[in-house]
Design a protein around this motif. Structure first.
Motif, PDB file in Angstrom:
ATOM      1  N   ASP A  69       5.878  -6.979  97.988  1.00  0.00           N
ATOM      2  CA  ASP A  69       6.110  -8.439  98.140  1.00  0.00           C
ATOM      3  C   ASP A  69       7.464  -8.891  98.201  1.00  0.00           C
ATOM      4  OD1 ASP A  69       6.858  -7.531  95.916  1.00  0.00           O
ATOM      5  OD2 ASP A  69       5.729  -9.094  94.457  1.00  0.00           O
TER       6      ASP A  69
ATOM      7  N   SER B 208       1.317 -15.849 111.169  1.00  0.00           N
ATOM      8  CA  SER B 208       0.060 -15.290 110.946  1.00  0.00           C
ATOM      9  C   SER B 208      -0.331 -13.854 111.501  1.00  0.00           C
ATOM     10  CB  SER B 208      -1.196 -16.337 111.296  1.00  0.00           C
ATOM     11  OG  SER B 208      -1.457 -16.179 112.714  1.00  0.00           O
ATOM     12  N   PRO B 209      -1.391 -13.090 111.144  1.00  0.00           N
ATOM     13  CA  PRO B 209      -1.758 -11.956 111.868  1.00  0.00           C
ATOM     14  C   PRO B 209      -2.015 -12.018 113.530  1.00  0.00           C
ATOM     15  CG  PRO B 209      -2.942 -12.082 109.751  1.00  0.00           C
ATOM     16  CD  PRO B 209      -2.194 -13.401 109.897  1.00  0.00           C
ATOM     17  N   ASN B 210      -2.185 -13.300 113.763  1.00  0.00           N
ATOM     18  CA  ASN B 210      -2.491 -13.679 115.263  1.00  0.00           C
ATOM     19  C   ASN B 210      -1.228 -14.186 115.825  1.00  0.00           C
ATOM     20  OD1 ASN B 210      -5.281 -12.943 115.313  1.00  0.00           O
ATOM     21  ND2 ASN B 210      -5.764 -14.804 114.405  1.00  0.00           N
TER      22      ASN B 210
ATOM     23  N   ALA C 213       2.850 -20.051 110.276  1.00  0.00           N
ATOM     24  CA  ALA C 213       2.378 -20.330 109.223  1.00  0.00           C
ATOM     25  C   ALA C 213       3.201 -20.830 108.246  1.00  0.00           C
ATOM     26  CB  ALA C 213       1.426 -18.981 108.580  1.00  0.00           C
TER      27      ALA C 213
ATOM     28  N   ARG D 294       6.661  -6.563 110.007  1.00  0.00           N
ATOM     29  CA  ARG D 294       5.389  -6.830 109.464  1.00  0.00           C
ATOM     30  C   ARG D 294       5.156  -6.851 108.015  1.00  0.00           C
ATOM     31  NH1 ARG D 294       1.352  -2.411 112.193  1.00  0.00           N
ATOM     32  NH2 ARG D 294      -0.100  -3.857 111.699  1.00  0.00           N
ATOM     33  N   ALA D 295       4.182  -7.976 107.647  1.00  0.00           N
ATOM     34  CA  ALA D 295       4.151  -8.136 106.129  1.00  0.00           C
ATOM     35  C   ALA D 295       2.725  -7.743 105.851  1.00  0.00           C
ATOM     36  CB  ALA D 295       4.595  -9.378 105.746  1.00  0.00           C
ATOM     37  N   ALA D 296       2.421  -8.031 104.778  1.00  0.00           N
ATOM     38  CA  ALA D 296       1.054  -7.761 104.152  1.00  0.00           C
ATOM     39  C   ALA D 296      -0.049  -8.822 104.892  1.00  0.00           C
ATOM     40  CB  ALA D 296       0.753  -7.719 102.638  1.00  0.00           C
ATOM     41  N   GLU D 297       0.466  -9.877 105.111  1.00  0.00           N
ATOM     42  CA  GLU D 297      -0.383 -10.797 105.639  1.00  0.00           C
ATOM     43  C   GLU D 297       0.270 -11.463 106.963  1.00  0.00           C
ATOM     44  OE1 GLU D 297      -1.204 -13.849 102.643  1.00  0.00           O
ATOM     45  OE2 GLU D 297      -2.446 -12.428 101.329  1.00  0.00           O
ATOM     46  N   GLY D 298       0.399 -10.657 107.896  1.00  0.00           N
ATOM     47  CA  GLY D 298       0.981 -11.208 109.193  1.00  0.00           C
ATOM     48  C   GLY D 298       2.456 -10.720 109.527  1.00  0.00           C
TER      49      GLY D 298
ATOM     50  N   ARG E 252       7.014 -17.610 108.466  1.00  0.00           N
ATOM     51  CA  ARG E 252       5.846 -16.584 108.435  1.00  0.00           C
ATOM     52  C   ARG E 252       4.999 -17.058 109.574  1.00  0.00           C
ATOM     53  NH1 ARG E 252       4.219 -14.801 103.287  1.00  0.00           N
ATOM     54  NH2 ARG E 252       5.456 -15.604 101.418  1.00  0.00           N
TER      55      ARG E 252
END
Length: 905
Positions: free
Chosen positions: A720, A685-687, A691, A659-663, A683
């Motif tokens: 980050d 996305s949260p869905n 990305a 898991r990352a801050a944005e997805g 990468r």
């Protein structure tokens, strides 16, 4: 693995003044095979050339030439002929072989699940006729397997089975009447492919004779008729040898009820461990098989002539089904035998074979592929140890192409036999559905569930006790007792359950409880608070069949722990899940969460709020590649499968998600590059939507005949920065490395390589973790606010389980410690609180300990594990100090997932 280009023989080259090379059929680490034409008579042949770097080994060269001497000593239409031998100008020896058109028996059984009795008798009878000639010449093949039986047609279109590859053949008398044949074996050396080896081969006895070939052919016959190997081979050589030494034989009628009882009698004689009670000759073997199945052998007058075995016009026949007259063919659409690419669980690749097209009609000669379970390369040769595929009993293991591996292995059966001895009594599985406390008989130790997930509603239909079974409610009560912390009461209940049913489930669970109880003292930092056997599909009242599973993964969902694994109980290797209640009992039957899959491998679960993410690879078909998918709180499908990276050629990729801050971020390995196997990332996305593009993380350069490989990534993200641990293989070294990559740099990707001499490149900053450079296995990484930890194990004799603490800001290991000299397969996880916990295998036990920047804490033994199993899965629970662990273990001869909950101070 590819040989250097300079070792290739150009098309048009004339060897020995008479064989003109027309094309290369395939190549591997041991040899290359070419198609050639005799310039004087136009006959098409196959030329097999030993790899240049192996010519320095006199033993390897001798074994290579032994194939020529063995085949030349035998004249049979059912043995691949060797016409000639010689040497190239650079000294490489070569063989001139009969060029065959068709497919191996193994390839045939990957298209249809099993053969009909008529075709089986035809194939086995012809192999026996070839063996009769070989044994009469005092030659034992010693490596019979489906890959070494080739199916072709004679000039009249009749089935013709030919034995390939006498490279491991053993001479028991001089062939030419001269001096005794120089022996290349010794007492204690093991030669062959593990799944088909006889007990005397396993023991490394020097007196192995022709009856070892008949044992192997008995295993092959069983596989032809049932579609499954006799032994489960997915956990490697040691446990395969243990089964050969100790395990009861499977019952053919359990898989093929239509087979007559006389075949079972025949099968038990064919694989009698007493060599004197087995079939003594190949003719007796074939004659009694014909009687047992009630099928007449093909008349000897129908044998093909030695000439004319190459198809007219040099083309492969359009149909190679070999259906005898009056036999209804089972078409691929009616019954397919699935051969998944995975899941392989312990590192390494399938032995790189001499790749041919693999399609029916491909011209090959002397093909030898990776054997069931694990093919071991000759020490000193070029190549790698193969990985066992954990699906041998469900379908044949994935095997390489036509590459040849000479097997030299010390005897492991005596070591593993003790681990297997407790499972010698194999009973027909009976029912163990998930049982609720609402249906269990009252118990003095009954107590409310003691952990997260206790609010899972009971399903009366799933928990109802089948009529006539008395022990499942006792198991349910025992699981409640474990959850309540009363291990002694749990042990009594499990022993009562075993007495009532004598089933392996309560027996195995009781052995786990005994280990936890023995270590449950005031000094032990952790305690067992839950114990699970997640699968229930094989535990039905009638006809239950145990099918081996792969390494499980576990994670805590909003409604309890969810476990995932793969097995093939529905025909194809799929991933399944089940949710465990507060007493660690399955709250529902297993759910297929990859219904579209062809060959699912290495499923992993990641908690993500009120849902979970399933990460896996599919090794075959149009959707081959790395995938992710949403699962709901109950472990059910909650979204479509998302393709992260396609793998057109299939294969294993070992994806790791964080898991990352944005997805999310996902990393995997890909050997699509012919020069190397490297790491890639993407990468999400949260869905879970991709990305951005796929980013290459490493680009390593070949420096020798072996393909360098960067594999088994374990990824974590803090703030980050992406952190990555992986294993880097450049034979003979195998080291653990760490990469630190700021996410701001991740999207840039590696720039194009500079012209001229290439060098190893990486997108992030690299650090060597195991500075001692002991050959090491796949790492596990976890990062928290205080830092990152990497754990791994090294190979014997300098191995053991090790851990390293890494400063995440500097990206450098601060300390490294071997915390267990005999430990193996460690895994690590970090809770949201920052607490980190280890779990590993040691001495037939599962151990756990805390770890922080100051070192590793005191260990606790809480479960048993037999054999060299994959690394367990560990995940934090809902309460401080609570952890869930899932692992693979043997249960009455098959591999079974287990899970536990532990509470640590």
């Amino acid at each position: 693995m590819a040989l250097p280009n300079k070792a290739k023989i150009p098309v048009g080259t004339v060897l020995a003044g008479k064989y003109r090379i027309t094309r290369e059929i395939g190549r591997g680490g041991m040899a290359a095979v070419y198609e050639a034409e005799h310039i004087d008579i136009g006959k098409r042949v196959a030329i097999k050339v030993l790899a240049q770097e192996l010519t320095t080994s006199a033993v390897v060269v001798e074994r290579f030439l032994r194939e020529a001497r063995a085949a030349a000593s035998i004249r049979s239409p059912f043995i691949c002929d060797v016409y000639d031998s010689g040497k190239l100008e650079d000294g490489r020896p070569f063989l001139v072989l009969e060029l065959l058109e068709g497919e191996s028996l193994y390839e045939r059984m990957t298209v249809i699940r099993y053969l009909d009795p008529e075709t089986t008798v035809t194939v086995v009878s012809q192999v026996c006729r070839g063996l009769t000639k070989a044994h009469a010449a005092s030659i034992v093949h010693r490596d019979l397997k489906p890959e070494n039986i080739f199916l072709t047609k004679d000039e009249e279109g009749r089935l013709c089975a030919k034995i390939l590859d006498f490279g491991l053949a053993k001479f028991y008398a001089p062939v030419d009447g001269g001096d005794a044949q120089a022996r290349l074996t010794r007492e204690g050396a093991v030669f062959g492919t593990p799944a088909y080896m006889s007990p005397e081969q396993v023991r490394g006895q020097g007196a192995v004779d022709h009856r070892a070939d008949l044992w192997a052919l008995g295993c092959i016959t069983y596989e032809c008729l049932t579609g499954r190997t006799v032994w489960q081979t997915e956990q490697g050589v040691a446990m395969t040898f243990a089964q050969i030494a100790n395990a009861p034989l499977p019952q053919p009628a359990a898989l093929r009820p239509d087979l007559p009882a006389s075949f079972t009698t025949w099968f038990e004689k064919a694989l009698d461990r007493s060599i004197d009670r087995r079939f003594q000759t190949a003719k007796e073997f074939a004659d009694e098989l014909s009687v047992a199945l009630g099928v007449a052998q093909p008349p000897r007058g129908a044998e093909p002539s030695q000439a004319g075995l190459v198809m007219p016009g040099g083309e492969a026949p359009a149909d190679l089904s070999f259906d005898p007259p009056g036999v209804v063919r089972v078409t691929p659409n009616e019954s397919r035998r699935t051969v998944p690419s995975g899941p392989a669980e312990r590192g390494g690749d399938p032995f790189a074979g001499l790749d041919s097209s693999g399609a029916p009609g491909a011209a090959i000669a002397g093909r030898v592929s990776q054997g069931a379970g694990q093919q071991i390369t000759f020490s000193g040769g070029s190549g790698e140890t193969s990985v066992p595929d954990p699906l041998a009993h469900a379908s044949p293991p994935k095997r390489g192409g036509a590459g040849r591996a000479l097997v030299v292995f010390g005897v492991l059966a005596l070591v593993a036999g003790g681990a297997y001895a407790g499972y010698r009594q194999f009973l027909k599985p009976t029912a163990l559905p998930p049982v609720s406390s609402t249906t269990a008989a009252p118990s003095a130790t009954s107590a409310p569930s003691a952990s997260a997930g206790a609010n899972v509603p009971a399903r009366a239909d799933a928990h109802a006790e089948p009529p006539g079974l008395a022990w499942p409610p006792l198991v349910a009560q025992a699981q409640e007792a474990v959850a309540a912390g009363d291990l002694k009461a749990a042990l009594r209940l499990l022993k009562d359950a075993q007495d009532k049913g004598n089933h392996p489930v309560p027996r195995t669970l009781s052995e786990n409880v005994q280990i936890a109880l023995k270590d449950a003292s005031g000094k032990a930092p952790c305690a067992l608070t839950g114990l699970a056997r997640p699968r229930t599909h094989d535990l039905v009242r009638e006809g239950g069949r145990a099918v081996g599973a792969s390494r499980p993964s576990i994670a805590l969902g909003p409604r309890g722990a969810v476990v995932t694994w793969t097995d093939s109980h529905e025909g194809t290797e799929h991933a399944y899940t089940t949710t465990l209640d507060g007493a660690m009992r399955p709250s529902s039957p297993a759910l297929d969460v990859t219904p579209e899959g062809r060959a699912i491998g290495r499923p992993e679960l990641t908690s993500a709020g009120d849902r979970l993410v399933l990460t896996y690879w599919d090794g075959k078909g149009p959707e081959a590649g790395v995938h992710v998918r949403w699962l709901d709180a109950n472990g059910r499908i909650d979204g479509p499968a998302v393709m992260v990276a396609p793998f057109p050629r299939g294969g294993n990729s070992w994806p790791s998600l964080a898991r990352a801050a944005e997805g999310f971020l996902i990393a995997w390995s890909d050997d699509g590059d012919n020069a190397s196997e490297d790491l890639f990332m993407r990468r999400l996305s949260p869905n879970l939507d991709p990305a951005g593009d796929i980013i290459r993380l490493t680009d390593v350069t070949p420096t020798g005949p072996s393909k360098p490989r960067v594999r088994f990534p374990s990824v974590a993200v803090t703030s980050d920065v992406m952190h990555l641990a992986f294993r880097f293989d450049r034979e003979p070294t195998r080291v653990i490395q760490y990469m630190r990559l700021p996410l701001a740099n991740a999207s840039k990707g590696l720039p194009p390589a500079s012209p001229g001499k290439r060098a190893d490149r990486a997108l992030g900053d690299l650090s060597l973790v195991n500075s001692d450079r002991v050959r090491s296995d796949s790492p596990s990484l976890a990062c928290g606010a205080s830092g990152c930890f990497v754990v791994w194990h090294g190979e014997a004799p300098l191995g053991g389980a090790s851990a390293a603490y890494i400063d995440p800001a500097k990206g450098q290991p601060i300390w490294r410690k071997r915390f267990s000299k005999s430990g193996a397969r460690p895994s690590i996880a970090i809770a949201p609180s920052g607490q980190a916990q280890l779990v590993w295998l040691e001495g037939g036990r599962l151990l756990t300990a805390s770890i922080n920047r100051d070192g590793v804490g005191a260990p606790t033994k809480f479960a048993r594990v037999s054999g060299d199993q994959p690394a367990p899965s560990i995940s934090p629970g809902a309460k401080p100090g609570e952890w869930y662990v899932a692992w693979l273990d043997y249960e009455a001869g098959h591999l079974e997932p287990y899970a536990a909950r532990i509470q640590c101070r």
